[in-house]
Design a protein around this motif. Sequence first.
Motif, short mmCIF file in Angstrom:
data_model
loop_
_atom_site.label_atom_id
_atom_site.label_comp_id
_atom_site.label_asym_id
_atom_site.label_seq_id
_atom_site.Cartn_x
_atom_site.Cartn_y
_atom_site.Cartn_z
N MET A 61 0.70 -1.24 0.18
CA MET A 61 -0.06 -0.43 -0.38
C MET A 61 0.82 1.22 0.29
SD MET A 61 -3.17 -0.41 2.96
CE MET A 61 -4.20 0.60 2.11
N GLU A 62 2.26 0.79 0.87
CA GLU A 62 2.23 2.21 0.69
C GLU A 62 2.76 2.71 -0.79
OE1 GLU A 62 5.82 1.90 3.82
OE2 GLU A 62 3.85 1.56 5.34
N GLU A 63 3.79 1.27 -1.41
CA GLU A 63 4.48 1.74 -2.66
C GLU A 63 3.39 2.47 -3.74
OE1 GLU A 63 5.53 -2.12 -3.26
OE2 GLU A 63 7.74 -2.14 -1.79
N ALA A 64 2.51 1.63 -3.55
CA ALA A 64 1.43 1.80 -4.57
C ALA A 64 0.28 3.34 -4.15
CB ALA A 64 -0.04 1.27 -3.93
N TRP A 65 0.52 4.53 -3.11
CA TRP A 65 0.25 5.46 -1.89
C TRP A 65 1.72 6.35 -2.99
CZ3 TRP A 65 -4.16 7.43 -0.38
CH2 TRP A 65 -4.42 8.40 -0.03
N TYR A 66 3.18 6.30 -2.91
CA TYR A 66 4.00 6.59 -2.89
C TYR A 66 4.02 6.46 -4.82
CZ TYR A 66 8.38 8.48 -3.18
OH TYR A 66 10.25 9.39 -3.80
N ALA A 67 3.54 6.05 -5.50
CA ALA A 67 4.13 5.96 -6.60
C ALA A 67 3.02 7.20 -7.65
CB ALA A 67 3.43 4.29 -7.45
N THR A 68 1.26 6.37 -6.68
CA THR A 68 0.37 7.89 -6.99
C THR A 68 0.56 8.86 -6.66
OG1 THR A 68 -0.86 5.62 -7.01
CG2 THR A 68 -2.37 7.76 -7.28
N TYR A 69 0.51 8.92 -5.49
CA TYR A 69 0.81 10.49 -5.15
C TYR A 69 2.72 10.97 -4.44
CZ TYR A 69 -4.32 10.60 -5.38
OH TYR A 69 -5.37 9.62 -5.97
N PRO A 70 3.41 11.14 -4.88
CA PRO A 70 5.21 11.04 -4.67
C PRO A 70 5.01 12.08 -3.77
CG PRO A 70 5.01 10.93 -6.82
CD PRO A 70 3.47 10.88 -6.64
N GLN A 71 4.48 13.68 -4.22
CA GLN A 71 4.34 15.05 -4.18
C GLN A 71 3.98 14.96 -2.21
OE1 GLN A 71 2.98 13.92 -6.16
NE2 GLN A 71 1.15 15.40 -6.18
N GLU A 72 2.71 13.94 -2.03
CA GLU A 72 2.36 14.58 -0.90
C GLU A 72 2.31 13.07 0.14
OE1 GLU A 72 -2.09 13.66 -1.77
OE2 GLU A 72 -2.19 16.01 -3.38
N TYR A 73 3.17 11.98 -0.12
CA TYR A 73 3.78 10.62 0.64
C TYR A 73 4.65 11.71 1.61
CZ TYR A 73 3.99 6.50 2.26
OH TYR A 73 4.55 5.04 3.03
N HIS A 74 4.94 11.00 2.70
CA HIS A 74 5.41 12.12 3.48
C HIS A 74 6.23 10.84 3.94
CE1 HIS A 74 3.29 15.46 3.73
NE2 HIS A 74 2.40 14.58 4.83
N ALA A 76 8.51 8.04 2.43
CA ALA A 76 9.22 7.31 1.23
C ALA A 76 9.62 5.67 1.61
CB ALA A 76 9.69 7.79 0.18
N PRO A 77 9.09 5.03 0.68
CA PRO A 77 9.82 3.52 0.60
C PRO A 77 10.88 3.57 0.72
CG PRO A 77 8.11 3.98 -1.20
CD PRO A 77 7.96 5.22 -0.23
N ASP A 78 11.34 2.40 1.01
CA ASP A 78 12.66 2.28 0.93
C ASP A 78 13.84 2.15 -1.12
OD1 ASP A 78 13.24 0.69 3.26
OD2 ASP A 78 12.41 -1.17 2.31
N GLU A 79 14.09 2.70 -0.88
CA GLU A 79 15.30 3.38 -1.98
C GLU A 79 14.93 2.33 -3.00
OE1 GLU A 79 14.83 6.94 -1.11
OE2 GLU A 79 15.62 6.59 -3.15
N THR A 80 14.39 0.81 -2.69
CA THR A 80 15.54 0.04 -3.75
C THR A 80 13.99 -0.44 -4.67
OG1 THR A 80 15.02 -1.77 -1.99
CG2 THR A 80 17.24 -1.37 -2.77
N LEU A 81 12.68 0.02 -3.98
CA LEU A 81 11.49 -0.26 -3.69
C LEU A 81 11.39 0.82 -5.23
CD1 LEU A 81 10.54 -1.58 -0.46
CD2 LEU A 81 10.69 -3.11 -2.99
N VAL A 82 11.41 2.44 -4.88
CA VAL A 82 10.67 2.95 -5.95
C VAL A 82 11.61 2.77 -7.12
CG1 VAL A 82 10.85 5.85 -6.48
CG2 VAL A 82 10.70 4.72 -3.76
#
Length: 82
Positions: A61-74, A76-82
């Motif tokens: 869910m964190e990865e999906a949220w970050y991929a959809t709303y990167p500017q609003e996500y406080h 960030a998931p692990d760098e290897t996953l982005v």
Amino acid sequence: GELPDDATRSWVSFFCGLLIGFFMANTLMSVVSSAVDCVLVCFAEAPMELQTHHPELSQRMEEAWYATYPQEYHYAPDETLV
């Protein structure tokens, strides 16, 4: 009075079955919808508890949220996953 013919009875039976099936499916899908809503509320209100009890789901869910709303996500998931 005159009885309805076979075609009329078939259509009436079809529509009765259609309505019953629709309402049964709607009732069952409301349970699934409620479960999805529950997971989203847990993610939004208590992300650490969701992470503790369901780490894989939380990470996805964190990865999906970050991929959809990167500017609003406080967070960030692990760098290897982005």
